[in-house]
Design an enzyme around this catalytic site. Structure first.
Site, PDB file in Angstrom:
ATOM      1  N   GLY A 190       0.816  -1.215   0.000  1.00 33.69           N
ATOM      2  CA  GLY A 190       0.000   0.000   0.000  1.00 33.69           C
ATOM      3  C   GLY A 190       0.849   1.265   0.000  1.00 33.69           C
ATOM      4  O   GLY A 190       0.598   2.194  -0.778  1.00 33.69           O
ATOM      5  N   ASP A 231      -5.731   2.458   6.800  1.00 30.32           N
ATOM      6  CA  ASP A 231      -5.362   1.190   7.452  1.00 30.32           C
ATOM      7  C   ASP A 231      -6.150   1.091   8.758  1.00 30.32           C
ATOM      8  O   ASP A 231      -6.656   2.099   9.265  1.00 30.32           O
ATOM      9  CB  ASP A 231      -3.859   1.139   7.752  1.00 30.32           C
ATOM     10  CG  ASP A 231      -3.349  -0.289   7.899  1.00 30.32           C
ATOM     11  OD1 ASP A 231      -2.749  -0.817   6.932  1.00 30.32           O
ATOM     12  OD2 ASP A 231      -3.567  -0.907   8.972  1.00 30.32           O
ATOM     13  N   THR A 260      -4.525  -7.875  -3.011  1.00 32.97           N
ATOM     14  CA  THR A 260      -4.379  -8.881  -1.953  1.00 32.97           C
ATOM     15  C   THR A 260      -4.465 -10.305  -2.517  1.00 32.97           C
ATOM     16  O   THR A 260      -5.289 -10.575  -3.395  1.00 32.97           O
ATOM     17  CB  THR A 260      -5.495  -8.668  -0.903  1.00 32.97           C
ATOM     18  OG1 THR A 260      -5.413  -7.319  -0.437  1.00 32.97           O
ATOM     19  CG2 THR A 260      -5.349  -9.616   0.269  1.00 32.97           C
ATOM     20  N   HIS A 318      -2.764 -15.967 -10.670  1.00 29.72           N
ATOM     21  CA  HIS A 318      -1.501 -15.511 -10.099  1.00 29.72           C
ATOM     22  C   HIS A 318      -1.038 -16.558  -9.082  1.00 29.72           C
ATOM     23  O   HIS A 318      -1.196 -16.399  -7.884  1.00 29.72           O
ATOM     24  CB  HIS A 318      -1.760 -14.159  -9.422  1.00 29.72           C
ATOM     25  CG  HIS A 318      -0.536 -13.487  -8.898  1.00 29.72           C
ATOM     26  ND1 HIS A 318       0.615 -13.339  -9.633  1.00 29.72           N
ATOM     27  CD2 HIS A 318      -0.288 -12.890  -7.694  1.00 29.72           C
ATOM     28  CE1 HIS A 318       1.507 -12.692  -8.909  1.00 29.72           C
ATOM     29  NE2 HIS A 318       0.984 -12.414  -7.731  1.00 29.72           N
TER      30      HIS A 318
HETATM   31  N1  APR Z   1      -8.603  -2.870   6.951  1.00 26.46           N
HETATM   32  C1  APR Z   1      -7.551  -2.117   6.587  1.00 26.46           C
HETATM   33  N2  APR Z   1      -6.273  -2.549   6.609  1.00 26.46           N
HETATM   34  C2  APR Z   1      -6.060  -3.795   7.018  1.00 26.46           C
HETATM   35  C3  APR Z   1      -7.103  -4.662   7.414  1.00 26.46           C
HETATM   36  C4  APR Z   1      -8.427  -4.146   7.367  1.00 26.46           C
HETATM   37  N3  APR Z   1      -9.469  -4.886   7.730  1.00 26.46           N
HETATM   38  N4  APR Z   1      -6.567  -5.842   7.758  1.00 26.46           N
HETATM   39  C5  APR Z   1      -5.237  -5.730   7.570  1.00 26.46           C
HETATM   40  N5  APR Z   1      -4.928  -4.492   7.133  1.00 26.46           N
HETATM   41  C6  APR Z   1      -3.620  -3.903   6.850  1.00 26.46           C
HETATM   42  C7  APR Z   1      -2.573  -4.249   7.903  1.00 26.46           C
HETATM   43  O1  APR Z   1      -2.740  -3.455   9.064  1.00 26.46           O
HETATM   44  C8  APR Z   1      -1.276  -3.936   7.156  1.00 26.46           C
HETATM   45  O2  APR Z   1      -0.838  -2.615   7.384  1.00 26.46           O
HETATM   46  O3  APR Z   1      -3.074  -4.421   5.650  1.00 26.46           O
HETATM   47  C9  APR Z   1      -1.669  -4.115   5.679  1.00 26.46           C
HETATM   48  C10 APR Z   1      -0.908  -5.228   4.966  1.00 26.46           C
HETATM   49  O4  APR Z   1       0.411  -4.857   4.900  1.00 26.46           O
HETATM   50  P1  APR Z   1       1.644  -5.876   4.925  1.00 26.46           P
HETATM   51  O5  APR Z   1       1.488  -6.811   6.049  1.00 26.46           O
HETATM   52  O6  APR Z   1       2.895  -5.056   4.828  1.00 26.46           O
HETATM   53  O7  APR Z   1       1.441  -6.733   3.597  1.00 26.46           O
HETATM   54  P2  APR Z   1       1.866  -6.300   2.106  1.00 26.46           P
HETATM   55  O8  APR Z   1       3.231  -6.765   1.814  1.00 26.46           O
HETATM   56  O9  APR Z   1       1.531  -4.875   1.893  1.00 26.46           O
HETATM   57  O10 APR Z   1       0.868  -7.224   1.258  1.00 26.46           O
HETATM   58  C11 APR Z   1      -0.513  -6.990   1.244  1.00 26.46           C
HETATM   59  O11 APR Z   1      -0.800  -7.676  -1.016  1.00 26.46           O
HETATM   60  O12 APR Z   1       0.667  -8.603  -2.571  1.00 26.46           O
HETATM   61  C12 APR Z   1      -0.334  -8.861  -1.637  1.00 26.46           C
HETATM   62  O13 APR Z   1       0.183 -11.099  -0.856  1.00 26.46           O
HETATM   63  C13 APR Z   1       0.162  -9.735  -0.506  1.00 26.46           C
HETATM   64  O14 APR Z   1      -1.990 -10.249   0.406  1.00 26.46           O
HETATM   65  C14 APR Z   1      -0.842  -9.441   0.554  1.00 26.46           C
HETATM   66  C15 APR Z   1      -1.197  -7.960   0.307  1.00 26.46           C
END
Ligand code: APR
Length: 309
Positions: A15, A34, A120, A176
């Site tokens: 993000g 977030d 996601t 994917h």
């Molecule tokens: N509402 C908003 N944000 C949320 C929620 C929610 N209900 N649940 C989780 N999050 C946020 C988390 O707080 C976190 O900041 O989603 C974010 C995910 O970030 P990361 O853990 O860094 O994961 P990231 O590498 O960004 O990947 C996110 O994208 O490429 C895909 O496979 C990957 O499914 C994964 C997604």
């Protein structure tokens, strides 16, 4: 002229990288959302403080309130868990599906005319969830994967041939995941077929590395998955929509009979422009290529069936 508004749900690695890519190219005002208090606010402020250096005049705000996302032109969904070593994208299914369902419901309430771009994983099944929950028309709900998978293949080809990445095009269809369908036949270097430049062994090795591209990064990072290349791929899709560029990209789209497949999101070539997915392009696939696409479709369908939606 009013600037476009782009919401990024999930202020994690993907993000935040998306927000950065979009802001630097001045594609619109960015809202980073977030559930964690302070995380989107802190990252957005940091990004905004970079804007004088980057020379980009857009607003970037972070929030935990869906009201701030209202009337977005595009909502990018990156919320959810990322995989760790030993996990496949499919292992994220149940947890991420409830997150996608939850965030989609809320986001579309505030932005009923937006395009939804799902990142996601497992990507194709999550795009399907977003489509079902939003009830949006299929041209406005899509998943990002094909540009990323193709970019991985392009970078490996460029590296092997020692040519500019700009001159390499590649096409990857299907879901994917392990069953993605990299199409060597549609991959070229400045129009020269790949098959004229590389042995079939080399091509096969590149296809294999492309299939495992995500896992290769996970095995290095150990605590998460790729984010720079995924964010760049998202950026290209946003640009194509907001600038009505009508780019031909592999995109996860809802199939309704195209390629003989239906009721599923799978990566296929589409025309991406101001109306979102304006057309699904049906390539004349060889029997083996079609069989690979069908296999990929089946594996996505089995995930969707597990979700019972
Ligand atoms: N509402 C908003 N944000 C949320 C929620 C929610 N209900 N649940 C989780 N999050 C946020 C988390 O707080 C976190 O900041 O989603 C974010 C995910 O970030 P990361 O853990 O860094 O994961 P990231 O590498 O960004 O990947 C996110 O994208 O490429 C895909 O496979 C990957 O499914 C994964 C997604």
């Amino acid at each position: 002229m009013k600037r476009k508004k782009i919401t990024v749900i999930g202020a994690g690695n993907v993000g935040a990288a998306c927000a950065h890519w979009l802001a630097v190219r001045e594609l619109g005002d960015v809202v980073l959302f977030d559930i964690i208090d302070g995380l989107p606010q802190g990252k957005a402020l940091d990004l905004f403080e970079a804007s004088p250096i980057d020379g980009c005049d857009v607003s970037i705000i972070g929030t935990n309130s869906y009201a701030d996302t209202a009337n977005s032109d595009i909502v990018i969904i990156t919320a959810g868990l990322a995989r760790k070593p030993g996990m496949s994208r499919d292992d994220l299914l149940e947890k991420n599906s409830s997150i996608i369902s939850f965030v989609t419901q809320r986001a579309v309430k505030y932005s009923p005319d937006a395009f939804l771009l799902v990142v996601t994983n497992p990507l194709d099944a999550m795009a399907y969830v977003a489509k079902q929950v939003s009830g949006f028309p299929k041209n406005r709900v899509m998943g990002m994967a094909g540009i990323l998978d193709a970019a991985r293949m392009r970078s490996f080809i460029a590296c092997e041939l020692q040519v500019s990445v700009e001159d390499v095009s590649a096409f990857v269809l299907g879901g994917h995941g392990e069953n993605m369908v990299p199409l060597a036949r549609y991959s070229t270097v400045s129009g020269i077929p790949l098959t004229a430049l590389m042995t079939s062994e080399k091509i096969d090795a590149i296809i294999e590395r492309t299939r495992n591209g995500g896992a290769e990064i996970v095995s290095f990072l150990k605590t998460g998955s790729a984010f720079y290349a995924p964010a760049a791929a998202v950026g290209k899709m946003v640009e194509a929509i907001l600038k009505d560029k009508k780019r031909i990209f592999p995109v996860a789209a809802l199939l309704e009979g195209e390629y003989g497949l239906s009721d599923c999101y799978v990566g296929v070539p589409v025309k991406l422009g101001g109306q979102g997915i304006e057309e699904i392009i049906e390539l004349d696939l060889l029997p083996a290529e079609l069989a690979a696409l069908e296999k990929s479709h089946l594996s996505v369908r089995s995930l969707i069936e597990r979700l019972k939606i």
